[in-house]
Design a protein around this motif. Structure first.
Motif, PDB file in Angstrom:
ATOM      1  N   UNK A 204       7.651   1.048 -24.169  1.00 39.46           N
ATOM      2  CA  UNK A 204       7.883   0.505 -25.506  1.00 39.46           C
ATOM      3  C   UNK A 204       6.568   0.265 -26.237  1.00 39.46           C
ATOM      4  N   UNK A 205       5.566  -0.199 -25.500  1.00 37.50           N
ATOM      5  CA  UNK A 205       4.245  -0.354 -26.123  1.00 37.50           C
ATOM      6  C   UNK A 205       3.727   0.992 -26.626  1.00 37.50           C
ATOM      7  N   UNK A 286      -2.292  -5.112 -19.042  1.00 35.89           N
ATOM      8  CA  UNK A 286      -2.929  -5.568 -20.282  1.00 35.89           C
ATOM      9  C   UNK A 286      -4.012  -4.592 -20.754  1.00 35.89           C
ATOM     10  N   UNK A 287      -4.777  -4.072 -19.789  1.00 36.23           N
ATOM     11  CA  UNK A 287      -5.795  -3.080 -20.147  1.00 36.23           C
ATOM     12  C   UNK A 287      -5.154  -1.844 -20.764  1.00 36.23           C
ATOM     13  N   UNK A 288      -4.021  -1.442 -20.199  1.00 37.85           N
ATOM     14  CA  UNK A 288      -3.345  -0.248 -20.716  1.00 37.85           C
ATOM     15  C   UNK A 288      -2.853  -0.467 -22.139  1.00 37.85           C
ATOM     16  N   UNK A 289      -2.249  -1.645 -22.383  1.00 37.49           N
ATOM     17  CA  UNK A 289      -1.738  -1.921 -23.720  1.00 37.49           C
ATOM     18  C   UNK A 289      -2.883  -1.900 -24.739  1.00 37.49           C
ATOM     19  N   UNK A 290      -3.952  -2.595 -24.392  1.00 37.45           N
ATOM     20  CA  UNK A 290      -5.085  -2.644 -25.314  1.00 37.45           C
ATOM     21  C   UNK A 290      -5.650  -1.244 -25.525  1.00 37.45           C
ATOM     22  N   UNK A 291      -5.751  -0.481 -24.430  1.00 38.66           N
ATOM     23  CA  UNK A 291      -6.348   0.848 -24.560  1.00 38.66           C
ATOM     24  C   UNK A 291      -5.456   1.761 -25.392  1.00 38.66           C
ATOM     25  N   UNK A 292      -4.127   1.572 -25.292  1.00 43.42           N
ATOM     26  CA  UNK A 292      -3.232   2.400 -26.118  1.00 43.42           C
ATOM     27  C   UNK A 292      -3.506   2.148 -27.601  1.00 43.42           C
ATOM     28  N   UNK A 293      -3.662   0.864 -27.948  1.00 40.45           N
ATOM     29  CA  UNK A 293      -3.872   0.549 -29.359  1.00 40.45           C
ATOM     30  C   UNK A 293      -5.240   1.050 -29.837  1.00 40.45           C
ATOM     31  N   UNK A 294      -6.260   0.881 -29.001  1.00 41.21           N
ATOM     32  CA  UNK A 294      -7.594   1.360 -29.391  1.00 41.21           C
ATOM     33  C   UNK A 294      -7.600   2.884 -29.480  1.00 41.21           C
ATOM     34  N   UNK A 295      -6.969   3.498 -28.503  1.00 39.93           N
ATOM     35  CA  UNK A 295      -6.838   4.954 -28.466  1.00 39.93           C
ATOM     36  C   UNK A 295      -6.180   5.447 -29.776  1.00 39.93           C
ATOM     37  N   UNK A 327     -13.269   6.387 -23.353  1.00 37.38           N
ATOM     38  CA  UNK A 327     -13.168   5.025 -22.813  1.00 37.38           C
ATOM     39  C   UNK A 327     -11.695   4.603 -22.673  1.00 37.38           C
ATOM     40  N   UNK A 328     -10.892   4.607 -23.758  1.00 34.10           N
ATOM     41  CA  UNK A 328      -9.484   4.234 -23.552  1.00 34.10           C
ATOM     42  C   UNK A 328      -8.743   5.198 -22.629  1.00 34.10           C
ATOM     43  N   UNK A 329      -9.086   6.487 -22.692  1.00 38.24           N
ATOM     44  CA  UNK A 329      -8.422   7.444 -21.804  1.00 38.24           C
ATOM     45  C   UNK A 329      -8.757   7.113 -20.359  1.00 38.24           C
ATOM     46  N   UNK A 330     -10.011   6.740 -20.118  1.00 43.22           N
ATOM     47  CA  UNK A 330     -10.433   6.361 -18.771  1.00 43.22           C
ATOM     48  C   UNK A 330      -9.672   5.144 -18.276  1.00 43.22           C
ATOM     49  N   UNK A 331      -9.426   4.184 -19.172  1.00 44.93           N
ATOM     50  CA  UNK A 331      -8.681   2.982 -18.782  1.00 44.93           C
ATOM     51  C   UNK A 331      -7.265   3.359 -18.368  1.00 44.93           C
ATOM     52  N   UNK A 332      -6.659   4.291 -19.104  1.00 46.03           N
ATOM     53  CA  UNK A 332      -5.299   4.682 -18.739  1.00 46.03           C
ATOM     54  C   UNK A 332      -5.266   5.387 -17.375  1.00 46.03           C
TER      55      UNK A 332
ATOM     56  N   UNK B  54     -12.152  -3.523 -13.571  1.00 42.14           N
ATOM     57  CA  UNK B  54     -11.848  -2.746 -14.771  1.00 42.14           C
ATOM     58  C   UNK B  54     -12.945  -2.945 -15.828  1.00 42.14           C
ATOM     59  N   UNK B  55     -13.435  -4.189 -15.930  1.00 43.29           N
ATOM     60  CA  UNK B  55     -14.485  -4.463 -16.911  1.00 43.29           C
ATOM     61  C   UNK B  55     -15.754  -3.668 -16.581  1.00 43.29           C
ATOM     62  N   UNK B  56     -16.139  -3.674 -15.281  1.00 42.60           N
ATOM     63  CA  UNK B  56     -17.310  -2.882 -14.885  1.00 42.60           C
ATOM     64  C   UNK B  56     -17.088  -1.404 -15.207  1.00 42.60           C
ATOM     65  N   UNK B  57     -15.904  -0.968 -14.887  1.00 44.43           N
ATOM     66  CA  UNK B  57     -15.563   0.439 -15.096  1.00 44.43           C
ATOM     67  C   UNK B  57     -15.671   0.800 -16.585  1.00 44.43           C
ATOM     68  N   UNK B  58     -15.129  -0.088 -17.449  1.00 34.01           N
ATOM     69  CA  UNK B  58     -15.204   0.161 -18.889  1.00 34.01           C
ATOM     70  C   UNK B  58     -16.665   0.169 -19.339  1.00 34.01           C
ATOM     71  N   UNK B  59     -17.454  -0.737 -18.774  1.00 37.66           N
ATOM     72  CA  UNK B  59     -18.871  -0.770 -19.148  1.00 37.66           C
ATOM     73  C   UNK B  59     -19.548   0.545 -18.782  1.00 37.66           C
ATOM     74  N   UNK B  60     -19.244   1.054 -17.583  1.00 33.57           N
ATOM     75  CA  UNK B  60     -19.849   2.330 -17.166  1.00 33.57           C
ATOM     76  C   UNK B  60     -19.389   3.457 -18.094  1.00 33.57           C
ATOM     77  N   UNK B  61     -18.080   3.485 -18.378  1.00 34.54           N
ATOM     78  CA  UNK B  61     -17.563   4.529 -19.275  1.00 34.54           C
ATOM     79  C   UNK B  61     -18.257   4.466 -20.634  1.00 34.54           C
ATOM     80  N   UNK B  62     -18.399   3.225 -21.149  1.00 30.95           N
ATOM     81  CA  UNK B  62     -19.000   3.074 -22.471  1.00 30.95           C
ATOM     82  C   UNK B  62     -20.447   3.550 -22.458  1.00 30.95           C
TER      83      UNK B  62
END
Lengths: 559, 218, 119
Positions: A204-205, A286-295, A327-332, B54-62
């Protein structure tokens, strides 16, 4: 804790019709029927567009081959691309949202149901109008799915086929926008008791992020088509460069976000399948939701990377935003991989497609970073490298998500289980076909084969790679045939009453649609099947875990 | 051939990184498939997230993203850096469905064109070792001039002139193509680009048949 | 804040577009792009205002729903009316003479609330 069941329906006093009659289908405001209509229409069109693709692959299998004329070939690639993007993958994605979002948020219906139904009809009629171009004397439109002027104007593309293409795409896109608004509003404003925004399921997100792009970016396509329509009435407009490059900006302002509209819902379907078939909560919610919106936000800013070679775009900026997408793709990816690494994997057909999505889409994503790099893009843009990239994204990625979604939700939608062995055969043929068809295209583009060519000379050395690709296409054809037969056969057996009945929750699902019957009743939840307490984004998993803990505690307390 | 060199570097690096990422993801996937199968008595973890990791990972990606953006933008600017020496100029006019190459610096106006039917392809003659500035436009629809060997293309618009500079460091003849769909004979809209020594180029400009036409080259 | 998270999502997303647009302004781009994207940011903020208005009028989460299904009978004539309008662009304005009445029928059906009711 109990939740009051949703009620109910004002008295309408309409003309009573049997629910299975055609009139009940064409006038239904039931979001599930509108969703099924949208999905079924797009699947039929998927088969049509697939036959166009097979014709093209047959033509390209050998150098200097002319199974079909160049005129027809140009129409085929145009309608294949336009059809797949405007009429298949996008509407299917929105159709899933129409079907699933109200269920996942515990609502009995969708917001603005009548307009949603109108959206479906505009889409279906638009698709017919576009295809009707083949029946005109000059044939269908033949300038690719992005149809740049001045090539697409009435001087260089005369004939009613092009006008029909504009009219059809305009209608279909209008319908898609309306459906997008309905899904967005439903997700934001129709949630049931306990369903806070941060308890929305990942799917849904993803639909909220998707529909934000739909309402933000899709009107630009209508504007572009309007510009094209004006230019066809008065071709002098496209003698000025400002309108030619302006069209490209308008078009790609839609044309890139639509790629993510064709990606997020499938990504999220894959995420739901991964979580359910791993027997655990989706990891990193939560990371996924945020990354979807940023993406989704970034996706609005990257359109110019389609215009690197125009010499008239701010390449540095578009390259910055395109590469930032990693970055957001990596989070997903972190979340998807994290889910399966801690899971207890069951490999049913939906899971197979979801698992294959991970590496295959990754190829599309990584080559996307390359295309977002101007110095690489200058060489490979408008070549088969791009064709390979976009098919890895849309076919190896989204289509695998699409099939994962079909196998996953088929029991819920139809009330019967889809054949498992045929599903596995479909999967393996599709994996082989996809990679054998599209992997060689990277090499072809790198070696210098432009896209949209109806033939190539034998001395160019593209022969065996093209042949390989065409062989792969045969596997794709076989695989989709298996799928179609499987679905039709299962539905036939359902009519005969011999299909395997689906329980309410065949997979051990997490989200609210699995709490109701298969298929769900008209208003989704009934006093017999009420909305369970919504305690997180995976309420049914919570319920099972509470029960297990209760059982364990009960055992422990016994002497 | 600066475009080719820069493309080579950037493509090699990005392909290498992409391959690395792909292998890592595939390895994790295979690990999960082998070790986390339900049949192997794996139990599902109840961990919902690992925010710190995840935060470290995002920092590395960035950080990696910043590097990639900055480095590739720098390479792009290096590629388009205009040479100090006055370049050789060639005007390229594209049309449905062929090319015209004109040499405004020739004593008498020289140009080469063709029909792009069969072997009748026009040849763009350029000297080696000197920057050549192509001024690119179109007489009808949008075309795109692409020389795969040079790893570069640029679109040709009507009512607009695009230009780019290339330097060829060796003699040879390569095929160029139209990369933007432009109608019925888009797929045959090819041309030759031929790099000759500066002396031969001089003779060519003077009107002696040094390099034009269909003459085979090195 | 939790209560208005839905508003925040839309407004914030529009704002993210605005920020990215501002970065583009630093790099520079043709004027048309700023009108286009700027217009989209405004549209998104208007959508956020609509969500805000709606969430002030009603609860964030629902226990009781009203499920409207009146007048769905108007949908198909309306869709075919719009189809004829679109085809008028291809085959000439005379088609509007057919589209007009059809759309009027659709409006009449919508006003009368005609629908098919599933039994």
């Amino acid at each position: 804790m109990t939740v009051a069941p949703p009620t109910a329906k004002e008295g309408t006093g309409g003309r009573p019709v049997p629910p299975s009659g055609w009139l009940a289908w064409v006038t239904s405001t039931d979001h599930k029927r509108i969703g099924v209509l949208t999905i079924a229409t797009s699947l039929v069109l998927f088969l049509v567009m697939g036959t166009f693709a097979l014709t093209m692959r047959a033509q390209l299998a050998q150098p200097e081959q002319h199974l079909v004329s160049t005129e027809l070939y140009n129409q085929l690639f145009t309608i294949h691309g336009s059809g797949m993007i405007y009429m298949v993958v996008t509407p299917f994605a929105i159709g899933m949202g129409v079907y699933l979002v109200p269920l996942q948020i515990g609502a009995p219906g969708i917001a603005i149901p009548r307009l949603t139904l109108l959206g479906y009809w505009l889409y279906a009629l638009g698709a017919l109008v576009m295809l009707a171009g083949f029946a005109t004397p000059g044939g269908a439109h033949a300038d690719g799915w992005f149809s740049y002027p001045p090539m697409a104007d009435s001087v260089h593309s005369p004939g009613a086929g092009s006008d029909l293409w504009i009219a059809g795409v305009f209608l279909a896109t209008t319908g898609t926008i309306v459906m997008g608004w309905a899904v967005l509003w439903t997700g934001l404003r129709k949630r049931t008791h306990g369903m806070t925004m941060l308890r929305l399921p990942v799917f849904s997100w993803s639909m909220i992020a998707t529909c934000l792009m739909v309402i933000g970016a899709f009107p630009a396509l209508l504007a572009a088509l309007g510009l094209l329509a004006v230019g066809r009435a008065n071709p002098a407009i496209f003698e000025a460069n400002v309108w030619n490059i302006g069209y490209q900006h308008l078009f790609w302002f839609y044309g890139h976000p639509v790629v993510y509209v064709m990606f997020f819902p499938y990504l999220a379907a894959v995420s739901e399948v991964l979580a359910v078939f791993s027997g655990r909560r989706f990891f990193g919610y939560r990371g996924t939701v945020l990354s979807l919106l940023v993406f989704a936000g970034l996706s609005m800013s990257v359109w110019g990377h389609h215009m690197f070679a125009t010499g008239q775009a701010t390449n540095d900026y578009y390259s910055l935003t395109s590469i930032a997408l990693l970055v957001p793709a990596g989070v997903e990816y972190f979340a998807m991989i994290g889910t399966i690494l801690g899971g207890r994997l069951r490999l049913g057909p939906p899971m197979l497609f979801a698992l294959a999505f991970i590496p295959q889409f990754l190829i599309g994503g990584l080559t996307g970073i390359m295309l977002g790099t101007p110095v690489i893009d200058y060489h490979v843009t408008d070549s088969y490298f791009v064709v390979a990239h976009l098919h890895y994204v849309l076919f190896a990625g989204s289509a695998f998500g699409l099939f994962a979604a079909v196998y996953f939700w088929f029991p819920k939608v139809t009330g019967v289980m889809l054949g498992d062995r045929a599903g596995r055969l479909h999967f393996w043929l599709l994996v082989i076909g996809t990679n054998v068809t599209f992997l060689p295209m990277f090499a072809l583009g790198y070696l210098g084969m432009p896209r949209r060519v109806s033939a190539y000379a034998s001395f160019e050395g593209f022969g065996w790679l093209n042949l390989l690709s065409s062989v792969g296409a045969a596997f794709l054809a076989a695989s989709v045939l298996v799928f179609a037969v499987n679905v039709l056969w299962t539905l036939r057996r359902r009519t005969l009453g011999s299909a395997e009945r689906a329980p309410d929750d065949p997979w051990g699902g997490h989200t609210l649609e699995w709490a109701t019957t298969s298929p769900p009743p008209r208003l989704n939840f009934t006093p017999d099947h009420p909305v369970p307490p919504v305690t997180s984004f995976a309420p049914l998993l919570d319920q099972r875990q509470r029960r297990e803990e209760g059982a364990a505690a009960g055992d422990g307390s016994r002497p | 051939m600066i475009q080719r060199h820069i493309f080579g570097h950037v493509f090699a690096l990005e392909a290498l990184i992409a391959a690395g990422v792909f292998v890592v993801v595939l390895a994790l996937l295979v690990y999960a498939l082998l070790r986390r199968r339900a049949g192997r008595q794996a139990t599902a973890s109840r961990r919902t997230e690992r925010p710190r990791l995840e935060a470290y990972y995002v920092a590395v990606l960035t950080a990696f993203g910043v590097f990639l953006v900055a480095w590739t933008a720098w390479q792009n600017h290096r590629e388009h850096h205009t040479a100090e020496r006055p370049p050789v100029r060639v005007d390229v006019s594209s049309f449905q469905w062929c090319w015209t190459f004109s040499y405004p610096q020739a004593p008498q106006r020289r140009s080469a064109s063709g029909t792009c039917r069969g072997d009748d392809l026009p040849t763009l003659v350029v000297p080696t070792g000197r920057p050549v500035k192509l001024r690119l436009t179109s007489r009808d629809v949008i075309h795109s001039l692409w020389v795969p060997e040079l790893r570069y293309k640029m679109d040709a618009f009507p009512d607009h002139v695009n230009s780019f500079t290339l330097t060829l460091d060796r003699e040879g003849r390569w095929m160029g193509k139209c990369a933007e769909f432009c109608g019925l004979r888009h797929h045959t809209m090819h041309f030759w680009i031929k790099a000759v020594s500066p002396e031969e180029y001089h003779r060519f400009l003077q009107g002696q048949q040094g390099g034009g036409g269909q003459g085979a080259a090195a | 804040m939790k209560r208005h998270l839905s508003v925040l999502v839309v407004a914030g997303w529009g704002l993210l577009n605005g920020v990215l647009l501002a970065v583009l302004a630093v790099y520079g781009e043709s004027a048309m792009v700023f009108w286009l994207w700027g217009g989209v940011v405004v549209l998104l903020e208007l959508a956020a205002v609509a969500v805000l208005a709606s969430s002030r009028l009603g609860p964030d989460q629902h226990v009781r729903y009203r499920v409207p299904d009146r007048a769905a009978g108007a949908v198909v004539p309306a869709a075919f009316g719009f189809l004829l309008v679109a085809l008028a662009f291809v085959y000439g304005a005379w088609l509007l003479a057919l589209a007009g009445p059809l759309l009027l029928v659709a409006v009449a059906l919508a006003v009368r609330g005609t629908t098919a009711r599933e039994e």
